[in-house]
Write a protein that holds these residues in place. Structure first.
Motif: not given
Length: 503
Positions: A327, A331, A335
């Motif tokens: 995860r 991310d 991002k």
């Protein structure tokens, strides 16, 4: 009743013997313009039996007939609304947050390719799914004896057979730097990977996973130093892909920071790699005088291994996947770098309950291979006599790969992938009811995976962001000669595929 229901095939259909035989077989079903276009005159007849013969020809014939069949399949598929495509814009949409928590299944189809891909398309149609890929790794090409042109023909032929329309995402998985060859001949290894890439793109692979994680040196003192050569080679291959990709197509390129089966990746590894990669790409773009589009995803290691870990009784050991790390990596990839997210390899042997966690963790893609191979070999319908013949072949030809202390179950589990290529024709020639029974089980599994990975209902996303690009495919010269009534050079078999280490 659908067009494929109208004719019941009880035995596998043989390939066409020659280009002239092929032309007789397509008469009234497919029309060829000598300028290089194909018109589908009877889609029902094409789906009923002709496509099976064309795929058989694309796989098993030599020379002119093989090349003609592969070209016809590609153009007929496009005529009916299925075409090779890049998943780039889908993953960039994920990077922008336009969709979340959907993980693309990337299916490594090793055995019974036409039947397996048909099963995947049936599951996709039943689940309104278009976020999925078919892929084959550099190492898999050798032991399954599947070149890129053959693999694409299986995929597009399966789309025709099942009436699938839309982009077909076909991927080169683990176009990997061989450590052994890099150590002795780095220039030769770079040239070999470039040839692999160019052959793939010419065949219709518009998704390439560049994997130089094999040369990451964990003994170096900093993360940047560890990832420097990986970043350099990945940037070099990215630039090459951009140089040769077709007009209008941005090939989806993937990088890799952690070799599967080794230590788990970290966000710090990702940042170390990307800092080096972006510098390398910027430098190359400056020299080329134009921007170079970077990678759309990053493969990581979070605890799995290719094929799983086999216990003495032949069962697979449980694996603890670090979904929190997955995860965090996904991310950061989205991002900080605008990518679709992180990619998980070696996942097909995990328990069914694990697959929903990949979507929860935001993984953009998960690679699935060995479990489907096992489903075929271990299926109750698979002929026991053929399995025994394959195992006897493995004992006679690959016993040198047997590790000390391995049981028969462990050895045959790890080695039986090497029986796929040599026995490809025997598997194709299994009775249709046998192949259908195996494919039905695969279809059920694919459907469950699509639901757990949250790509059921994804067709609208793909239809929205993927623009159709019809890449020209030159008509084979021998086919042109045959259409003119001239003599045709039958040609010969394709050269053997070079063996490389890998999964």
């Amino acid at each position: 009743m659908t067009s494929t229901d109208s004719v019941i095939i009880t035995q596998p259909l043989a390939p066409f013997d020659s280009v002239h035989d092929l032309l007789s077989g397509i008469d009234g079903i497919l029309a060829i313009d000598p300028g290089g276009s194909v018109t589908v005159q009877d889609a029902g007849a094409l789906r009923a039996t002709l496509i099976d013969r064309l795929v058989a020809t694309a796989v098993f014939a030599d020379g002119a007939a093989r090349d003609a069949a592969r070209w016809l399949i590609r153009l007929a598929a496009a005529e009916l609304g299925a075409w090779p495509a890049s998943i780039q814009d889908v993953y960039l949409a994920a990077g922008r947050g336009e969709y979340t928590h959907r993980t693309a299944p990337a299916i490594n189809v090793r055995a019974l390719s036409f039947d397996t891909m048909r099963a995947a398309f049936r599951a996709a149609l039943a689940n309104d799914c278009k976020i999925m890929l078919f892929e084959l790794a550099r190492s898999e090409m050798s032991y399954t004896q599947q070149r890129q042109g053959e693999y694409v023909s299986n995929a597009l032929g399966a789309a025709i057979k099942e009436g699938f329309t839309g982009p077909v995402f076909i991927q080169g998985d683990h176009y990997q730097v061989s450590v052994k060859k890099w150590a002795t001949d780095p220039d030769g290894e770079i040239a070999a990977i470039k040839e692999l890439i160019s052959d793939a793109i010419a065949a219709g692979y518009y998704n390439i996973d560049v994997d130089a994680s094999t040369v990451v040196d964990l003994s170096l003192p900093t993360l940047e130093a560890q990832q420097e050569l990986n970043a350099q080679l990945t940037a070099q291959h990215t630039e090459y892909i951009r140089e040769i990709e077709p007009d209008g197509v941005t090939v989806s390129v993937g990088g890799e920071i952690g070799e599967v089966g080794l230590r788990n990746s970290t966000v710090e590894d990702l940042r170390a790699f990307m800092s080096q990669y972006e510098l390398q790409l910027k430098d190359r773009a400056g020299k080329a005088g134009k921007e170079i589009e970077g990678i759309s995803k990053i493969s990581v290691q979070t605890g799995t291994s290719h094929g799983g870990v086999v216990l003495p009784d032949g069962s697979i050991a449980e694996v603890a996947v670090d979904f929190d790390t997955l995860r965090d990596l996904s991310d950061a990839a989205r991002k900080d770098y605008g990518m679709g997210g992180a990619v998980q390899h070696g996942a097909s042997t995990l328990p069914e309950t694990a697959f929903g966690k990949f979507a929860e963790a935001g993984a953009v893609e998960v690679h699935l291979a060995t479990a489907f191979q096992s489903m075929i070999y271990d299926h109750p319908a698979f002929p026991g006599a053929l399995r025994d013949e394959i195992y006897a072949y493995l004992t006679a030809n690959h016993s040198d790969e047997r590790k000390a202390g391995q049981t028969d179950a462990q050895f045959f589990y790890s080695a039986r992938k090497r029986g796929i290529g040599p026995f490809k024709r025997q598997m194709w020639d299994m009775p249709a009811e046998t192949r259908d029974a195996i494919a039905a089980s695969l279809e059920e599994t694919f459907g469950q995976l699509m639901q757990r990975l949250q790509v059921a209902g994804s067709a609208g996303i793909v239809d929205k962001v993927v623009q159709r690009v019809d890449v020209p495919a030159p008509i084979p010269s021998n086919l042109v000669a045959a259409l003119k009534g001239e003599s045709v050079d039958a040609g010969g078999a394709e050269a053997a595929i070079e063996e490389v280490e890998g999964e």
